[in-house]
Design an enzyme around this catalytic site. Structure first.
Site, PDB file in Angstrom:
ATOM      1  N   ALA A   9       1.056  -1.317   0.144  1.00 25.37           N
ATOM      2  CA  ALA A   9      -0.131  -0.392   0.220  1.00 25.37           C
ATOM      3  C   ALA A   9       1.094   1.235   0.215  1.00 25.37           C
ATOM      4  O   ALA A   9       0.294   1.922   0.249  1.00 25.37           O
ATOM      5  CB  ALA A   9      -0.977  -0.147   1.509  1.00 25.37           C
ATOM      6  N   GLY A  11       2.741   3.060  -2.788  1.00 23.75           N
ATOM      7  CA  GLY A  11       1.512   3.927  -4.120  1.00 23.75           C
ATOM      8  C   GLY A  11       0.994   4.930  -3.810  1.00 23.75           C
ATOM      9  O   GLY A  11       0.673   4.740  -2.705  1.00 23.75           O
ATOM     10  N   ARG A  15      -2.601   7.605 -10.937  1.00 23.78           N
ATOM     11  CA  ARG A  15      -4.189   7.578 -11.852  1.00 23.78           C
ATOM     12  C   ARG A  15      -5.282   8.128 -11.499  1.00 23.78           C
ATOM     13  O   ARG A  15      -6.281   8.002 -11.500  1.00 23.78           O
ATOM     14  CB  ARG A  15      -3.790   5.852 -12.268  1.00 23.78           C
ATOM     15  CG  ARG A  15      -2.960   6.446 -13.338  1.00 23.78           C
ATOM     16  CD  ARG A  15      -3.137   4.305 -13.806  1.00 23.78           C
ATOM     17  NE  ARG A  15      -2.379   3.447 -12.751  1.00 23.78           N
ATOM     18  CZ  ARG A  15      -1.635   2.295 -12.925  1.00 23.78           C
ATOM     19  NH1 ARG A  15      -2.699   1.560 -13.468  1.00 23.78           N
ATOM     20  NH2 ARG A  15      -1.405   1.968 -11.958  1.00 23.78           N
ATOM     21  N   GLY A 139      -1.136  -7.898 -15.844  1.00 23.14           N
ATOM     22  CA  GLY A 139       0.142  -8.463 -16.686  1.00 23.14           C
ATOM     23  C   GLY A 139      -1.141  -9.304 -16.943  1.00 23.14           C
ATOM     24  O   GLY A 139      -1.492 -10.051 -16.989  1.00 23.14           O
ATOM     25  N   ASN A 226      -7.606   1.253 -10.565  1.00 27.38           N
ATOM     26  CA  ASN A 226      -6.243   2.376 -10.453  1.00 27.38           C
ATOM     27  C   ASN A 226      -6.852   3.878 -10.799  1.00 27.38           C
ATOM     28  O   ASN A 226      -6.175   5.278 -10.648  1.00 27.38           O
ATOM     29  CB  ASN A 226      -5.610   1.791 -11.906  1.00 27.38           C
ATOM     30  CG  ASN A 226      -5.003   0.587 -11.510  1.00 27.38           C
ATOM     31  OD1 ASN A 226      -4.235   0.421 -10.603  1.00 27.38           O
ATOM     32  ND2 ASN A 226      -5.082  -0.462 -12.387  1.00 27.38           N
ATOM     33  N   ARG A 331     -29.787  15.720  15.266  1.00 29.47           N
ATOM     34  CA  ARG A 331     -28.543  15.815  15.087  1.00 29.47           C
ATOM     35  C   ARG A 331     -27.981  14.701  16.627  1.00 29.47           C
ATOM     36  O   ARG A 331     -28.205  14.395  17.261  1.00 29.47           O
ATOM     37  CB  ARG A 331     -27.979  17.368  15.094  1.00 29.47           C
ATOM     38  CG  ARG A 331     -28.415  18.274  14.164  1.00 29.47           C
ATOM     39  CD  ARG A 331     -28.161  19.334  13.773  1.00 29.47           C
ATOM     40  NE  ARG A 331     -26.470  20.121  14.198  1.00 29.47           N
ATOM     41  CZ  ARG A 331     -26.809  21.211  14.786  1.00 29.47           C
ATOM     42  NH1 ARG A 331     -28.285  22.540  15.432  1.00 29.47           N
ATOM     43  NH2 ARG A 331     -25.840  21.893  15.622  1.00 29.47           N
ATOM     44  N   ALA A 378     -46.647  24.184  18.286  1.00 27.98           N
ATOM     45  CA  ALA A 378     -45.344  24.684  16.843  1.00 27.98           C
ATOM     46  C   ALA A 378     -44.898  25.736  16.504  1.00 27.98           C
ATOM     47  O   ALA A 378     -45.359  26.405  17.511  1.00 27.98           O
ATOM     48  CB  ALA A 378     -46.324  24.971  15.653  1.00 27.98           C
ATOM     49  N   TYR A 385     -28.681  30.121  23.518  1.00 23.42           N
ATOM     50  CA  TYR A 385     -26.649  29.960  22.820  1.00 23.42           C
ATOM     51  C   TYR A 385     -26.884  31.313  22.976  1.00 23.42           C
ATOM     52  O   TYR A 385     -28.456  32.493  22.615  1.00 23.42           O
ATOM     53  CB  TYR A 385     -26.454  29.319  21.340  1.00 23.42           C
ATOM     54  CG  TYR A 385     -25.619  29.992  21.090  1.00 23.42           C
ATOM     55  CD1 TYR A 385     -24.575  29.447  21.720  1.00 23.42           C
ATOM     56  CD2 TYR A 385     -25.406  31.176  19.847  1.00 23.42           C
ATOM     57  CE1 TYR A 385     -22.642  30.165  21.245  1.00 23.42           C
ATOM     58  CE2 TYR A 385     -23.173  31.494  19.273  1.00 23.42           C
ATOM     59  CZ  TYR A 385     -22.713  31.238  20.518  1.00 23.42           C
ATOM     60  OH  TYR A 385     -21.328  31.966  20.045  1.00 23.42           O
ATOM     61  N   SER A 403     -47.477  27.277  20.573  1.00 29.05           N
ATOM     62  CA  SER A 403     -47.451  27.577  19.651  1.00 29.05           C
ATOM     63  C   SER A 403     -46.251  28.780  20.256  1.00 29.05           C
ATOM     64  O   SER A 403     -46.476  29.990  20.333  1.00 29.05           O
ATOM     65  CB  SER A 403     -48.146  27.731  18.705  1.00 29.05           C
ATOM     66  OG  SER A 403     -48.768  26.792  18.511  1.00 29.05           O
TER      67      SER A 403
HETATM   68  C1  UD1 Z   1       0.265  -4.806 -10.859  1.00 32.30           C
HETATM   69  C2  UD1 Z   1       1.203  -5.749 -11.432  1.00 32.30           C
HETATM   70  C3  UD1 Z   1       0.117  -6.359 -12.388  1.00 32.30           C
HETATM   71  C4  UD1 Z   1      -0.863  -6.692 -11.715  1.00 32.30           C
HETATM   72  C5  UD1 Z   1      -2.016  -5.876 -11.284  1.00 32.30           C
HETATM   73  C6  UD1 Z   1      -3.496  -5.836 -11.133  1.00 32.30           C
HETATM   74  C7  UD1 Z   1       3.479  -5.569 -11.083  1.00 32.30           C
HETATM   75  C8  UD1 Z   1       5.067  -5.462 -11.517  1.00 32.30           C
HETATM   76  N1  UD1 Z   1       2.136  -5.660 -12.012  1.00 32.30           N
HETATM   77  O1  UD1 Z   1       0.035  -3.600 -11.909  1.00 32.30           O
HETATM   78  O2  UD1 Z   1       1.353  -7.655 -13.003  1.00 32.30           O
HETATM   79  O3  UD1 Z   1      -1.537  -7.426 -13.105  1.00 32.30           O
HETATM   80  O4  UD1 Z   1      -1.022  -5.275 -10.590  1.00 32.30           O
HETATM   81  O5  UD1 Z   1      -3.709  -5.381 -10.176  1.00 32.30           O
HETATM   82  O6  UD1 Z   1       3.405  -6.260 -10.242  1.00 32.30           O
HETATM   83  N2  UD1 Z   1       2.687  -0.783  -4.431  1.00 32.30           N
HETATM   84  C9  UD1 Z   1       3.969  -0.709  -3.126  1.00 32.30           C
HETATM   85  N3  UD1 Z   1       4.969  -0.029  -3.349  1.00 32.30           N
HETATM   86  C10 UD1 Z   1       5.576   0.341  -4.886  1.00 32.30           C
HETATM   87  C11 UD1 Z   1       4.982  -0.140  -6.248  1.00 32.30           C
HETATM   88  C12 UD1 Z   1       3.602  -0.560  -5.660  1.00 32.30           C
HETATM   89  O7  UD1 Z   1       3.856  -0.799  -2.406  1.00 32.30           O
HETATM   90  O8  UD1 Z   1       6.695   0.275  -5.013  1.00 32.30           O
HETATM   91  C13 UD1 Z   1       1.893  -0.802  -4.167  1.00 32.30           C
HETATM   92  C14 UD1 Z   1       0.334   0.006  -4.487  1.00 32.30           C
HETATM   93  O9  UD1 Z   1       0.401   1.100  -3.576  1.00 32.30           O
HETATM   94  C15 UD1 Z   1      -0.304  -0.802  -4.956  1.00 32.30           C
HETATM   95  C16 UD1 Z   1       0.415  -2.251  -4.804  1.00 32.30           C
HETATM   96  O10 UD1 Z   1       1.465  -1.878  -4.988  1.00 32.30           O
HETATM   97  O11 UD1 Z   1      -1.569  -1.266  -3.923  1.00 32.30           O
HETATM   98  C17 UD1 Z   1      -0.039  -2.200  -7.235  1.00 32.30           C
HETATM   99  O12 UD1 Z   1       1.045  -1.794  -7.988  1.00 32.30           O
HETATM  100  P1  UD1 Z   1       0.475  -0.658  -9.068  1.00 32.30           P
HETATM  101  O13 UD1 Z   1       1.148   0.065  -9.421  1.00 32.30           O
HETATM  102  O14 UD1 Z   1      -1.269  -0.434  -9.046  1.00 32.30           O
HETATM  103  O15 UD1 Z   1       0.197  -2.469  -9.912  1.00 32.30           O
HETATM  104  P2  UD1 Z   1       0.011  -2.280 -11.074  1.00 32.30           P
HETATM  105  O16 UD1 Z   1       0.513  -1.316 -12.474  1.00 32.30           O
HETATM  106  O17 UD1 Z   1      -1.455  -1.931 -11.380  1.00 32.30           O
HETATM  107 CA    CA Z   2      -2.673  -1.478  -9.904  1.00 28.59          CA
END
Ligand code: UD1
Ligand code: CA
Length: 455
Positions: A9, A11, A15, A139, A226, A331, A378, A385, A403
């Site tokens: 998690a 990244g 996008r 992939g 994404n 509320r 009503a 306040y 009322s």
């Molecule tokens: C990746 C897969 C791809 C697969 C797809 C499915 C790789 C190289 N590719 O591509 O084959 O089909 O997911 O969803 O694994 N992350 C990190 N550190 C990093 C890079 C990524 O923690 O250095 C985390 C991101 O936060 C994300 C996850 O890994 O949660 C996947 O990264 P992302 O860049 O979305 O990979 P995809 O290009 O979707």
């Molecule tokens: Ca992804």
């Protein structure tokens, strides 16, 4: 077999075009990453290890004690992310599931099946795939002529023939742990300057080891997020899952397409939900209620037999057989006891309306305690306040508030007190006493005073 789960998690999620890290975007009312954490918790006794980077602090805040954390300071790819975890986990468990935090709709049962598949196979890797005509960046899975998995090729590096392959990598893997920790260093640097976890498949095959694939047939499960378009798709799938589960448990939903219920909400049987209704957060709903249309209920507890029509209820409690609306607003801290009736255009905040209180038409009750069976005429307002402080209004039992009464707090009205229409009450009213006028003055109640009041 002992199992650890690693969730990637770190990244940014470029996008998403957002200043918020991708895994913090909400789905079904909670950050994406929490969905993965919950899945992991369902399949392993050990808290998952979250690899964090972008927005690390906020991710840790959102997930709290439910996970262990490892920081990946620089995002050099999914393989590099797993390398950061090695020191923490090597030698601790026999299997490791690696998954991405951007695939929130996977079912825990699917992870368990994957784990069993790896355990039953003689190979070091089992992975999730699915078949699709819209591979959107995933992939591709390369198989040999006998159908054995050979490698994963990323879309950016795929040849035109490889791009035509319909089987894609879902990014969820179960590894033999010892093999994983031994082979991470064999991952080559990609042309993009990253280390891909997907390269481990080719590495295993080159050693003569088998790689198994579990083909997921429910496309919804493997919806990867994404972009915000994907996020909206996932929201629709999750909503449908929640609504279907509720309907099968005895809840009537007139129009599931316009009914928005978070997975965190519980609803009792024989409750009916009308269109354009949102039930959100930590909310529980009893049996035989009718909710909606055009209603929002958030973080609230609603008893059985309640009616909420075209209204907004936030951080409030309604006991059994309470009806509110149309156009009521409860509320924070509103507590309506059994049998309370609250009609059009009312607002209640931080107040208790005790059993049988009636508040029929456009009134504001704030910081007040209204005694049993009292009637709020009503247009009544608690002037709570004074420009500096919030002050309390206490109203006894069987009080009749005429009322358009202004109750200027702090103020106490005794049991059986009455106020005339249009009164501005600035001083406490003793029990069984009528007050009226501006400012209101007291006199002992007479039978003919009934006329001075207005319901
Ligand atoms: C990746 C897969 C791809 C697969 C797809 C499915 C790789 C190289 N590719 O591509 O084959 O089909 O997911 O969803 O694994 N992350 C990190 N550190 C990093 C890079 C990524 O923690 O250095 C985390 C991101 O936060 C994300 C996850 O890994 O949660 C996947 O990264 P992302 O860049 O979305 O990979 P995809 O290009 O979707
Ligand atoms: Ca992804």
């Amino acid at each position: 077999m002992s199992l650890d789960v690693v969730i990637l998690a770190a990244g940014q999620g470029t996008r998403m075009k957002s200043s918020l890290a991708k895994v913090l975007h909400p789905l079904g009312g909670q950050p994406l990453v929490l969905h993965s954490v919950q899945m992991a918790t369902a399949v392993s006794q050990r808290p998952p290890v979250l690899v964090v980077g972008h927005g690390a602090e906020r991710v840790e805040e959102a997930v709290g004690d439910a996970a262990r954390y490892v920081v990946q300071a620089e995002q050099l790819g999914t393989g590099h992310a797993v390398m950061q975890v090695r020191d923490r986990l090597a030698g601790h468990s026999q299997q490791v599931i690696v998954m991405y935090a951007d695939m929130p709709l996977l079912r825990a049962e699917t992870l368990t099946t994957l784990q069993r598949m790896q355990q039953a196979s003689r190979g070091p890797i089992a992975l999730l795939t699915h078949l699709t005509d819209t591979p959107r960046g995933f992939g591709r899975i390369l198989r040999d002529e006998r159908g054995h998995v050979q490698a994963i090729v990323e879309e950016a590096q795929a040849t035109p023939e490889q791009l035509a392959i319909r089987e894609v990598n879902d990014g969820t893997y179960c590894f033999d742990a010892a093999w994983l920790w031994d082979h991470l260093d064999a991952i080559p640097l990609s042309p993009k300057g990253e280390y891909y976890i997907t390269d481990l498949v080719g590495i295993a095959v080159a050693e003569g080891k088998a790689v198994s694939a579990l083909i997921v047939d429910d496309d919804d499960e493997v919806l990867g997020i994404n972009t915000r378009v994907h996020l909206a798709e996932a929201e629709a799938v999750l909503r449908q899952r929640v609504n279907e589960a509720l309907m099968l448990s005895g809840v009537t939903i007139l129009d599931p397409d316009t009914t928005y219920i978070h997975p965190s909400v519980a609803v009792g049987p024989d409750t009916t939900i009308l269109p354009n209704t949102c039930l959100w957060g930590a909310t529980t709903i009893g049996e035989r209620c009718v909710l909606g249309p055009n209603t929002v209920i958030r973080d609230s507890a609603i008893g059985s037999g309640c009616v909420v029509s075209c209204s907004v209820v936030e951080s409030a409690v309604m006991e059994d057989d309470v009806d509110i609306g149309p156009y009521a607003h409860l509320r924070k801290g509103a507590h309506l006891e059994s049998g309370v009736h609250m009609g059009n255009f009312g607002e209640v905040k931080n107040s208790r309306l005790r059993r049988g209180v009636k508040m029929g038409h456009f009134s504001y009750i704030g910081d007040a305690d209204i005694g049993e069976d009292s009637n709020i005429g009503a247009g009544t307002i608690t002037c709570n306040y004074d420009g500096v402080r919030k002050n309390k209004t206490t109203v006894g039992k069987n009080v009749f508030i005429g009322s358009d009464t202004m109750l200027v707090a702090p103020l106490t009205l005794g049991d059986g007190a009455r106020t005339g229409a249009g009164s501005v009450v600035t001083h406490d009213v003793p029990p069984d006493t009528l007050v009226y006028g501006v400012p209101a003055r007291a006199r002992a109640a007479q039978p003919e005073d009934k006329k001075a009041n207005d319901v």
